[in-house]
Write a protein that holds these residues in place. Structure first.
Motif, PDB file in Angstrom:
ATOM      1  N   SER A   1     -21.636 -19.878 -35.423  1.00 41.39           N
ATOM      2  CA  SER A   1     -21.296 -18.425 -35.759  1.00 41.39           C
ATOM      3  C   SER A   1     -19.859 -18.047 -35.576  1.00 41.39           C
ATOM      4  CB  SER A   1     -22.301 -17.295 -35.074  1.00 41.39           C
ATOM      5  OG  SER A   1     -21.668 -16.130 -35.238  1.00 41.39           O
TER       6      SER A   1
ATOM      7  N   ILE B   1     -19.291 -15.168 -35.763  1.00 42.65           N
ATOM      8  CA  ILE B   1     -19.414 -13.742 -35.137  1.00 42.65           C
ATOM      9  C   ILE B   1     -19.487 -13.977 -33.754  1.00 42.65           C
ATOM     10  CG2 ILE B   1     -20.928 -11.762 -35.064  1.00 42.65           C
ATOM     11  CD1 ILE B   1     -21.857 -12.579 -38.075  1.00 42.65           C
ATOM     12  N   TRP B   2     -20.456 -14.645 -33.284  1.00 43.23           N
ATOM     13  CA  TRP B   2     -20.604 -14.654 -31.811  1.00 43.23           C
ATOM     14  C   TRP B   2     -20.132 -15.828 -31.036  1.00 43.23           C
ATOM     15  CZ3 TRP B   2     -25.171 -13.945 -35.129  1.00 43.23           C
ATOM     16  CH2 TRP B   2     -25.600 -12.426 -35.363  1.00 43.23           C
TER      17      TRP B   2
ATOM     18  N   SER C   1     -25.649  -6.978 -44.111  1.00 37.91           N
ATOM     19  CA  SER C   1     -24.508  -7.527 -43.774  1.00 37.91           C
ATOM     20  C   SER C   1     -23.264  -6.282 -43.655  1.00 37.91           C
ATOM     21  CB  SER C   1     -24.198  -8.734 -44.731  1.00 37.91           C
ATOM     22  OG  SER C   1     -25.224  -9.398 -44.601  1.00 37.91           O
TER      23      SER C   1
ATOM     24  N   MET D   1     -21.467  -5.072 -40.570  1.00 35.29           N
ATOM     25  CA  MET D   1     -20.130  -5.294 -40.397  1.00 35.29           C
ATOM     26  C   MET D   1     -19.191  -5.052 -41.727  1.00 35.29           C
ATOM     27  SD  MET D   1     -20.844  -9.270 -38.970  1.00 35.29           S
ATOM     28  CE  MET D   1     -22.011  -9.441 -40.211  1.00 35.29           C
TER      29      MET D   1
ATOM     30  N   ALA E   1     -15.990  -6.629 -42.074  1.00 31.80           N
ATOM     31  CA  ALA E   1     -15.663  -8.090 -41.931  1.00 31.80           C
ATOM     32  C   ALA E   1     -15.348  -8.746 -43.119  1.00 31.80           C
ATOM     33  CB  ALA E   1     -17.208  -8.756 -41.718  1.00 31.80           C
TER      34      ALA E   1
ATOM     35  N   VAL F   1     -17.192 -14.175 -43.601  1.00 31.34           N
ATOM     36  CA  VAL F   1     -18.177 -13.690 -42.556  1.00 31.34           C
ATOM     37  C   VAL F   1     -19.514 -13.296 -43.062  1.00 31.34           C
ATOM     38  CG1 VAL F   1     -18.422 -12.202 -40.574  1.00 31.34           C
ATOM     39  CG2 VAL F   1     -16.335 -13.675 -40.737  1.00 31.34           C
TER      40      VAL F   1
ATOM     41  N   PHE G   1     -23.335 -14.589 -42.908  1.00 34.21           N
ATOM     42  CA  PHE G   1     -24.436 -13.771 -42.185  1.00 34.21           C
ATOM     43  C   PHE G   1     -25.495 -13.606 -43.555  1.00 34.21           C
ATOM     44  CE2 PHE G   1     -26.298  -9.838 -40.516  1.00 34.21           C
ATOM     45  CZ  PHE G   1     -26.429 -10.316 -39.208  1.00 34.21           C
TER      46      PHE G   1
ATOM     47  N   ASN H   1     -17.713  -1.606 -37.267  1.00 33.16           N
ATOM     48  CA  ASN H   1     -18.591  -2.394 -37.084  1.00 33.16           C
ATOM     49  C   ASN H   1     -19.706  -2.336 -36.224  1.00 33.16           C
ATOM     50  OD1 ASN H   1     -17.308  -3.719 -39.278  1.00 33.16           O
ATOM     51  ND2 ASN H   1     -16.054  -5.311 -38.087  1.00 33.16           N
TER      52      ASN H   1
ATOM     53  N   VAL I   1     -16.535  -8.555 -34.779  1.00 28.87           N
ATOM     54  CA  VAL I   1     -16.405  -9.635 -35.113  1.00 28.87           C
ATOM     55  C   VAL I   1     -14.936 -10.247 -34.462  1.00 28.87           C
ATOM     56  CG1 VAL I   1     -17.313  -9.606 -37.564  1.00 28.87           C
ATOM     57  CG2 VAL I   1     -14.938  -8.718 -37.216  1.00 28.87           C
ATOM     58  N   GLU I   2     -14.812 -11.537 -34.299  1.00 28.35           N
ATOM     59  CA  GLU I   2     -13.763 -11.962 -33.419  1.00 28.35           C
ATOM     60  C   GLU I   2     -12.429 -11.685 -33.858  1.00 28.35           C
ATOM     61  OE1 GLU I   2     -14.388 -16.187 -33.640  1.00 28.35           O
ATOM     62  OE2 GLU I   2     -16.274 -16.152 -32.682  1.00 28.35           O
TER      63      GLU I   2
ATOM     64  N   TRP J   1     -12.990  -6.184 -30.511  1.00 29.01           N
ATOM     65  CA  TRP J   1     -13.552  -7.335 -29.748  1.00 29.01           C
ATOM     66  C   TRP J   1     -12.968  -7.330 -28.419  1.00 29.01           C
ATOM     67  CZ3 TRP J   1     -13.230 -11.864 -27.308  1.00 29.01           C
ATOM     68  CH2 TRP J   1     -14.360 -12.546 -27.289  1.00 29.01           C
TER      69      TRP J   1
END
Length: 535
Positions: free
Chosen positions: A297, A299-300, A423, A427, A430, A434, A438, A509, A513-514, A519
């Motif tokens: 991912s 995302i995670w 999605s 987000m 994003a 991304v 998703f 979001n 997201v990273e 974040w």
């Protein structure tokens, strides 16, 4: 800027309001048929290849010859969209294709500008967007297709409304706007999103008075009643600079993941995974999990990496999704808590911190109240105490029900638009890669039937009466402009859970997201919380 240097697109298409098409700046007459106009909009907005039989069913499910009706409509649209140099509408015996190169679609242009330019947009640009988004998406085309088209149309209108809220929020907050003009746009915002507008202004008031680091700050933010919540100023690493990319050896995609299975009391097989080493930390299931796909991912992945650096991170797939059993009799808060309990018992977890995201917060809260001796701390991110069946207004319930219907008919379709609804609300900021990831992830994480059932289950959640019984140290983190779960619902958690800390996050979001600063703020706040309580 000299307008002579602006290159005008060959074709401009407007779907906000009644559909309109401009060729080299000249308005092109459209066919009078509502179904043909609806077909035009559907092809242009979805931007993909469609099967002829599906289009026939969507627009001409009649005893007469639907294939002939489709052929007639396509012939009319070719005259509008095709040029000698560019065949935008093409078809063979099975499929219809639309090629949008060289054209501009108004709602796409606004969406791209918000994503790419964001806060750097000028007041004039935002005002123009706000006026364009005031038009009803495909005005006058209700009832032009079957239920699938109606669900798609309603979802697109919801997306347009969410974009307008975003534009109005940026206008109201813009540093170059006058107070009188800001108040004008605030009235428009309140007209379509009163809770969001009021929460934003109350947050601004609280920030301006420097009250976020003590109890009275939340009185202003909520403007309802006194509270015992502590609002914590977020702590960031390295003076709030974005954290560098994690070292490869710490990333769960590179660490060895150990997957196992256990059986709940009703026999449902639940998949779980552990990664890292050290004291355990357990993440409650949320939305659609998939233990294998999560590892790749965008995302995670980084979040898993940080949590697993000094701990054993435990994750699991709730029943109905991922590697756990999909064919299950019931999806509810009770079964979600049962899944968590089954995993914790299987691994012999005696005392551990518990992380909840979105509806996983309610699951974590319910488990913590039932098992206070086992939960050493609660980390609640983007959560809520009561689902939309209980807490939403009639308008919001109608939107949720429409999306649920759309999920049933379109989730398993090759068209990602049916899943893109989620999605974009999860987000909105994003990037395209991304969002695309998703879209596909959701398709592989669960079935259409279960995706609809999950939405019902989330709507029925209600742990409001349990909040005061939480004894574990708790931190609540929530995006200020969450497009999925409004910040007011996160504040309710923090207000009602004794001695909870609240950390607002500067983001739109629902799923962080990273690459966004929020974040890092969230990650640092979680680490500070765990360290403070020796967890």
């Amino acid at each position: 800027m000299d307008g002579s240097h602006i290159v005008q697109p060959e074709l401009e298409i407007s779907l906000l309001g009644e559909p309109r098409v401009f060729s080299n700046g000249v308005l092109v007459p459209l066919p009078t048929s509502r179904k043909t106009r609806a077909l035009l909009a559907y092809l242009v907005r979805t931007r993909r290849t469609h099967r002829r039989d599906r289009l026939c069913t969507m627009f001409w499910n009649i005893p007469d010859d639907p294939k002939a009706s489709l052929r007639w409509s396509l012939s009319k649209l070719r005259r509008v969209l095709n040029t000698p140099d560019h065949m935008r509408i093409s078809a063979d015996r099975e499929r219809v294709r639309y090629d949008g190169r060289g054209s501009v679609l108004d709602i796409d242009a606004i969406q791209t500008a918000l994503r790419v330019s964001g806060p750097s947009l000028q007041v004039e640009d935002l005002e123009q967007m706000a006026r364009r988004l005031d038009g009803v998406f495909l005005d006058g085309l209700d009832g032009a297709g079957d239920e699938g088209f109606e669900c798609w149309l309603e979802a697109e209108r919801d997306d347009a409304r969410a974009m307008r809220v975003t534009v109005l929020r940026q206008l109201v907050s813009h540093p170059d706007i006058s107070q009188a003009t800001a108040e004008k746009w605030l009235r428009f915002w309140r007209g379509i999103d009163p809770d969001g507008a009021d929460a934003h202004m109350e947050t601004v008031a609280a920030d301006a008075q420097g009250l976020r680091d003590r109890v009275p700050g939340l009185d202003l933010l909520m403007a309802r009643r006194s509270t015992s919540v502590t609002v914590v100023e977020p702590v960031t690493d390295a003076a709030a600079k974005p954290a560098p990319a994690p070292a490869r050896e710490h990333h769960p995609r590179r660490q060895q993941q150990r997957i196992g299975f256990c059986a709940a009391r009703d026999g449902t097989k639940i998949a779980y995974a552990t990664v890292g080493s050290g004291a355990p930390i357990l993440r409650a299931g949320n939305w659609f999990n998939h233990l294998e796909l999560d590892r790749e991912s965008p995302i995670w992945g980084r979040a898993f990496s940080k949590l697993a650096q000094r701990r054993t991170l435990v994750r699991y797939d709730e029943r109905g999704c991922g590697l756990s059993d999909w064919d299950v009799a019931k999806l509810s808060l009770e079964t979600f808590v049962e899944d968590l309990t089954t995993v914790a018992d299987k691994l012999g977890l005696e005392r551990f911190p518990l992380i909840g995201l979105s509806h996983g917060c309610a699951v974590a809260i319910e488990y913590a109240v039932r098992n206070p001796e086992r939960v050493s701390g609660l980390v609640l991110i983007g959560g809520f105490a009561a689902g939309w069946h209980h807490a939403a207004c009639s308008e919001e319930r109608a939107r949720r029900e429409a999306v649920r219907r759309l999920t049933e008919v379109g989730w398993a379709s090759d068209n990602p638009a049916y899943r893109h609804i989620f999605s974009l609300t999860f987000m909105p900021d994003a990037n395209t890669d991304v969002l695309t990831w998703f879209d596909e992830y959701q398709l592989q994480a669960t079935s259409a039937r279960n995706a609809a059932r999950f939405q019902d289950a989330f709507g029925n959640i209600d742990v409001r009466q349990k909040l005061a019984a939480v004894t574990a140290p708790t931190v609540v983190l929530h995006s200020k402009y969450d497009q999925r779960v409004p910040i007011a619902q996160g504040l309710e958690l923090a207000r009602e859970i004794p001695n909870a800390h609240f950390v607002p996050l500067e983001s739109r979001n629902h799923i962080l997201v990273e690459d966004e600063p929020a974040w890092d703020v969230c990650s640092s706040a979680i680490n500070a919380f765990l360290s403070e309580h020796g967890i």
